[in-house]
Design an enzyme around this catalytic site. Structure first.
Site, PDB file in Angstrom:
ATOM      1  N   LYS A  84     -13.809  -0.557  -4.089  1.00  0.00           N
ATOM      2  CA  LYS A  84     -14.955  -0.247  -3.212  1.00  0.00           C
ATOM      3  C   LYS A  84     -16.069   0.407  -4.023  1.00  0.00           C
ATOM      4  O   LYS A  84     -17.241   0.091  -3.849  1.00  0.00           O
ATOM      5  CB  LYS A  84     -14.518   0.709  -2.091  1.00  0.00           C
ATOM      6  N   GLU A 132       0.825  -1.217   0.000  1.00  0.00           N
ATOM      7  CA  GLU A 132       0.000   0.000   0.000  1.00  0.00           C
ATOM      8  C   GLU A 132       0.852   1.257   0.000  1.00  0.00           C
ATOM      9  O   GLU A 132       0.386   2.316  -0.397  1.00  0.00           O
ATOM     10  CB  GLU A 132      -0.940   0.019   1.221  1.00  0.00           C
ATOM     11  N   HIS A 149       9.207 -26.230  -1.548  1.00  0.00           N
ATOM     12  CA  HIS A 149       8.571 -27.360  -2.225  1.00  0.00           C
ATOM     13  C   HIS A 149       7.377 -26.908  -3.058  1.00  0.00           C
ATOM     14  O   HIS A 149       6.552 -27.716  -3.459  1.00  0.00           O
ATOM     15  CB  HIS A 149       8.152 -28.415  -1.197  1.00  0.00           C
TER      16      HIS A 149
HETATM   17  O1  PA5 Z   1      -3.929   0.878   5.902  1.00  0.00           O
HETATM   18  C1  PA5 Z   1      -5.066   1.293   5.807  1.00  0.00           C
HETATM   19  O2  PA5 Z   1      -5.339   2.492   5.927  1.00  0.00           O
HETATM   20  C2  PA5 Z   1      -6.194   0.346   5.562  1.00  0.00           C
HETATM   21  O3  PA5 Z   1      -5.732  -0.960   5.509  1.00  0.00           O
HETATM   22  C3  PA5 Z   1      -7.223   0.455   6.675  1.00  0.00           C
HETATM   23  O4  PA5 Z   1      -6.603   0.156   7.892  1.00  0.00           O
HETATM   24  C4  PA5 Z   1      -8.372  -0.518   6.424  1.00  0.00           C
HETATM   25  O5  PA5 Z   1      -8.962  -0.208   5.198  1.00  0.00           O
HETATM   26  C5  PA5 Z   1      -9.400  -0.401   7.521  1.00  0.00           C
HETATM   27  O6  PA5 Z   1      -9.906   0.895   7.635  1.00  0.00           O
HETATM   28  P1  PA5 Z   1     -10.740   1.312   8.897  1.00  0.00           P
HETATM   29  O7  PA5 Z   1      -9.855   1.226  10.084  1.00  0.00           O
HETATM   30  O8  PA5 Z   1     -11.202   2.717   8.630  1.00  0.00           O
HETATM   31  O9  PA5 Z   1     -11.902   0.354   9.000  1.00  0.00           O
END
Ligand code: PA5
Length: 424
Positions: free
Chosen positions: A413, A278, A299
């Site tokens: 999303k 990310e 393996h």
């Molecule tokens: O790294 C990030 O920002 C995401 O992985 C969020 O943690 C994830 O989408 C969860 O979001 P939230 O804590 O608002 O539910």
């Protein structure tokens, strides 16, 4: 402290290239330390280590103690950065086989499987359950949906349901904060300047870890120690790692494999995968983060790493010591032909597997880094987590991207909500 060996990529990175790159890598490192790079409003993960809040650690430990004393199980609801840190640390630092004296932590809201959720709700019946619902926004579909089901179960089952539910969320905003205020849940705050994947050392990760019996103070201060160590520009392994990754990225490498030699570290690989994926996978750039557990995966994908398309770099993560003294037993019949190993420690067999694999992969043309952990301990894990966070922030700056946002996550999303008919 962790140890680092970068020589396994020297053959792919001539010394003059590394020297040429060093000033740029140092500038990226300085931008992180001085808050002058992209996303300065997201540097709270460093601030909270620079100014440790021991009172908060006390509060987390107190609630965790209540959970351990009163609960048969803690259900943690969250996804992405709101669950991967806790999951990783719990796998690393709690026994692989059920331990009667320990409150199990199970996860929910980290996918949309109906079978999993139905099975969990069934399994929870008759147990003393506590819930930690973790979401900064409070509106992320997976945890919000799971919480609807689990909240209904808690309210039907326990008179003191509202006491048993602990919410970890934004200080002021979001649906979960509103619900927690209405219901009177106890809450912990996710600091506004800490993004999800950098939040493992906030109550997001610390409460589930402490409930699982982990020494969160040692873990936290392990990260503090590593942050202080990485403040220097000289002999800085995070800077070296980021710089080499960047040079290899520029040379056309596309994938980094994190190869862990101890299955306790597999979920740490999943945490690393989100952190790196990310943070750097933007503007059509970045190394795809992939995780292998060895020797298991030798393996399966070992063949590819050895002889497949030459676009992989590899980072080995090994554990140098441990408490087990298991030695290979004798067998006079020797039908399996293993008597040459008789009396040898299993640890040394695994070490030989690592050394052999390292040599073979280097010979196969894979640029390799080796990170050694002295032990799978709270201290080492804390150090490792900060090391990776620092390195990927520097790497993001080298790539010219903001390492702290994740705009691409919205695309799926949008399509999913359209498919579900969500009102605008
Ligand atoms: O790294 C990030 O920002 C995401 O992985 C969020 O943690 C994830 O989408 C969860 O979001 P939230 O804590 O608002 O539910």
């Amino acid at each position: 402290m962790l140890s680092f060996d970068f020589t396994g990529s020297n053959a792919h990175l001539p010394e003059p290239d590394r020297q040429r790159m060093l000033p740029r890598a140092r500038a990226a490192h300085r931008a992180l330390l001085q808050g002058t790079g992209a996303g300065p409003e997201w540097l709270g993960w460093r601030r909270l280590l620079a100014e440790p809040d021991d009172a908060l650690l006390d509060q987390v430990e107190q609630v965790a103690l209540e959970i351990r004393e009163r609960a048969d199980v803690l259900v943690c609801i969250g996804i992405g950065g709101s669950y991967l840190g806790a999951d990783a640390v719990i796998q690393a630092l709690t026994p692989a086989f059920p331990d009667a004296g320990r409150t199990p932590v199970v996860f929910a809201g980290h996918h949309l499987s109906t079978e999993y959720l139905a099975g969990l709700l069934e399994w929870l019946k008759g147990k003393s359950v506590y819930v930690n619902v973790i979401s900064k926004s409070g509106t992320t579909l997976e945890p919000a949906l799971a919480f609807r089901f689990i909240r209904a179960f808690m309210e039907e089952t326990f008179e003191d349901a509202d006491r048993r539910i602990i919410a970890t969320t934004d200080a002021h905003h979001g649906a979960l904060r509103t619900l927690a205020s209405e219901k009177g849940y106890r809450t912990f705050t996710i600091p506004g300047d800490v993004g999800g994947r950098f939040s493992a050392l906030t109550p997001v990760g610390l409460l589930p870890m402490a409930a699982a019996g982990i020494d969160i103070r040692t873990l936290f201060y392990g990260s503090v120690t590593m942050m202080r160590t990485l403040a220097s520009e000289d002999d800085n392994p995070a800077l070296e790692y980021a710089m080499r990754r960047w040079l290899l990225h520029e040379a056309g490498y596309t994938t980094e494999v994190l190869s862990v030699m101890d299955p306790r570290m597999t979920r740490m690989g999943a945490w690393w995968q989100q952190l790196f994926g990310e943070s750097e996978g933007k503007n059509h750039q970045g190394l795809f983060p992939s995780v292998c557990t060895f020797t298991t995966d030798l393996h399966s994908v070992g063949q590819f790493i050895q002889e497949g398309r030459r676009t992989l770099i590899e980072t080995f993560l090994t554990v140098e010591s441990g408490s087990s003294t298991l030695r290979v037993p004798g067998d006079p019949a020797d039908l399996d032909g293993l008597s040459y190993l008789e009396g040898r420690r299993m640890r040394d067999v695994n070490r030989a597997a690592f050394e052999g694999t390292l040599k073979a992969h280097i010979a196969g043309g894979v640029p390799v880094t080796h990170i050694g952990m002295p032990a799978v301990s709270a201290e080492s894990i804390g150090q490792l987590m900060y090391f990776f966070e620092h390195a990927i922030a520097v790497m993001g700056y080298l790539l010219g991207v903001n390492p702290f946002d994740q705009p691409g996550v919205e695309a799926y999303k949008k399509e999913m909500f359209t498919a579900l008919g969500k009102p605008c």
